[in-house]
Design an enzyme around this catalytic site. Structure first.
Site, PDB file in Angstrom:
ATOM      1  N   PHE A 135       0.860  -1.194   0.000  1.00  0.00           N
ATOM      2  CA  PHE A 135       0.000   0.000   0.000  1.00  0.00           C
ATOM      3  C   PHE A 135       0.887   1.232   0.000  1.00  0.00           C
ATOM      4  O   PHE A 135       1.769   1.368   0.844  1.00  0.00           O
ATOM      5  CB  PHE A 135      -0.917   0.023   1.234  1.00  0.00           C
ATOM      6  CG  PHE A 135      -1.883   1.173   1.194  1.00  0.00           C
ATOM      7  CD1 PHE A 135      -3.088   1.066   0.532  1.00  0.00           C
ATOM      8  CD2 PHE A 135      -1.568   2.390   1.798  1.00  0.00           C
ATOM      9  CE1 PHE A 135      -3.982   2.141   0.471  1.00  0.00           C
ATOM     10  CE2 PHE A 135      -2.450   3.466   1.742  1.00  0.00           C
ATOM     11  CZ  PHE A 135      -3.655   3.340   1.074  1.00  0.00           C
ATOM     12  N   ASP A 220       9.191   2.428   1.512  1.00  0.00           N
ATOM     13  CA  ASP A 220       8.074   3.210   2.022  1.00  0.00           C
ATOM     14  C   ASP A 220       7.960   2.902   3.517  1.00  0.00           C
ATOM     15  O   ASP A 220       7.440   1.856   3.921  1.00  0.00           O
ATOM     16  CB  ASP A 220       6.799   2.802   1.264  1.00  0.00           C
ATOM     17  CG  ASP A 220       5.548   3.507   1.795  1.00  0.00           C
ATOM     18  OD1 ASP A 220       5.606   4.046   2.914  1.00  0.00           O
ATOM     19  OD2 ASP A 220       4.540   3.485   1.091  1.00  0.00           O
ATOM     20  N   LYS A 249       2.745   9.931   8.432  1.00  0.00           N
ATOM     21  CA  LYS A 249       2.015   9.495   9.639  1.00  0.00           C
ATOM     22  C   LYS A 249       2.482  10.201  10.905  1.00  0.00           C
ATOM     23  O   LYS A 249       2.120  11.338  11.131  1.00  0.00           O
ATOM     24  CB  LYS A 249       2.089   7.973   9.752  1.00  0.00           C
ATOM     25  CG  LYS A 249       1.259   7.309   8.633  1.00  0.00           C
ATOM     26  CD  LYS A 249       0.739   5.982   9.045  1.00  0.00           C
ATOM     27  CE  LYS A 249       0.000   5.245   7.958  1.00  0.00           C
ATOM     28  NZ  LYS A 249      -1.436   5.531   7.929  1.00  0.00           N
TER      29      LYS A 249
END
Ligand SMILES: Cc1ncc(COP(=O)(O)O)c(C=O)c1O
Length: 392
Positions: A135, A220, A249
């Site tokens: 993702f 990532d 995040k």
């Protein structure tokens, strides 16, 4: 009109929200309007890594908010300079591009890789390989990188030049690689895909193959980064250094910020006018980010994440041992269990009724992302809930 009805009427229904509205957060707890406390094992999807409203983060935001909120990137500010320094000196040693989210950080990495490929071999060197179940975001480029057909299907056609190989499949990766590849992009632990840890062997081969074909290795670390796995960055568990790493995040301590971090060799690939973001790297989120990194680098912080992560892992392994769950996966405080039956959403609803906030990545997988400051007694409470709920 109450909150739920307003959302129904005025907010696009892109999320399946839980039926609760929060008004306050402190440490590992969120509070609803009636003052009920909910134990949070989702951390805003790994954003509130230091817990809710950490005093050092709140102080940094308050102080910065009273001084300077925004200038745009035509000028310099101290918080941006300092956050870039802290990230760089504690990771790849090169330069940082600031964005506002994980998807945007990945967009930067993708553009950087395409530009590198073009510099080396012209437009033919443009392919990007990503992993099945990964993702990377919801923008068109990062959705194309996100090898989950059900997420991509409604939005086809996608961008050209992306290929996918199964995670941890060394043979498939070797077959997919050639000189047309400009980057391999992966999450060291696949988060949204259900907490699947990539093997050290796979990462090693990815490193060797990208070197051989003069392609970039992009990690990532939007979800794995900033202490989530028990190291500041998940790549630090092994011997494999990426060329580019992306963060977001928890970087801004709950303010929106993303970062693409390049190794020195790739620090000046993107030059003036090639990429940008009006808000990226603004003084407010960067001041919060500086406070976050200082907390994460405090003595024993990361040892404690590993210790408490091992404790939770052992407790979950206990559930597997007694047959209550099928399997346990994860690293540090990024953990998941697979259930015997596809009733994970129901377990999440039952947990909420008991004021425990859990998350499921599929009908069979519960994912646990507690704040990194979680205590053993809180883990015990969640494990006790699972024991009683899964026993029936
Ligand atoms: C590994 C990873 N990359 C990228 C993203 C996208 O981040 P954002 O939602 O901030 O765009 C996420 C979000 O969950 C993620 O987990």
């Amino acid at each position: 009109m109450d909150i739920f009805k307003k959302y129904d009427r005025y907010v696009m229904p892109t999320y399946a929200r839980q039926p609760v509205a929060f008004v306050r957060g402190k440490g590992c707890y969120l509070y609803d309007g009636e003052g009920n406390a909910y134990l949070d094992f989702v951390s805003g999807l790994s954003v509130n890594n230091l817990g809710h409203c950490h005093p050092a983060v709140v102080k940094a935001i308050r102080e910065q908010a009273g001084e300077l909120l925004h200038t745009c990137n035509l000028y310099f500010t101290e918080p941006g300079a300092e956050l870039a320094r802290l990230i760089s000196e504690n990771s790849l040693g090169g330069k940082v591009f600031f964005a506002n989210s994980g998807a945007e950080a990945n967009e930067c990495a993708i553009k950087l890789a395409r530009k590198c490929g073009r510099d080396l071999a012209g437009g033919g060197k443009h392919r990007i390989i990503t992993l099945t179940g990964g993702f990377h975001g919801r923008t068109m480029a990062t959705l194309t990188a996100t090898a989950q057909p059900e997420k991509q299907a409604p939005f086809r056609p996608l961008l050209p030049g992306f290929s996918h190989v199964p995670a941890n499949d060394i043979v498939a990766l070797a077959e997919a690689m050639d000189d047309s590849v400009c980057a391999v992009m992966l999450e060291p632990v696949q988060g949204e895909g259900g907490v699947h840890v990539l093997t050290p062997e796979f990462l090693q081969v990815a490193r060797e193959l990208t070197q051989k074909h003069k392609a970039l290795l992009v990690f990532d670390e939007v979800q794995t980064g900033l202490g989530r796995t028990g190291r500041l960055f998940a790549y630090q568990y092994g011997n494999v250094m990426p060329d580019v790493m992306t963060l977001a995040k928890s970087l801004g301590g709950a303010l929106p910020i993303g970062a693409a971090v390049a190794a020195p060799a790739y620090s000046d690939v993107l030059t003036a006018g090639m990429h940008g973001s009006t808000f990226g790297g603004g003084p407010l989120p960067c001041a919060a980010g500086v406070a976050v990194l200082k907390e994460l680098m405090a003595p024993e912080f990361m040892e404690n994440v590993r210790r408490i992560g091992n404790y939770m892992r052992a407790e979950l392994d206990g559930l597997a041992g007694s047959g209550l769950v099928e399997s346990v996966r994860g690293l540090g405080l990024m953990l998941a269990v697979d259930l015997h039956r596809p009733h994970a959403a129901e377990i999440v609803s039952r947990a909420l009724e008991q004021r425990i906030i859990l998350n499921n990545t599929s009908e069979k997988t519960l994912r646990f992302l507690p704040p990194l400051i979680v205590e053993e007694r809180m883990i015990d409470e969640v494990v006790e809930f699972l024991k009683t709920t899964l026993n029936v």
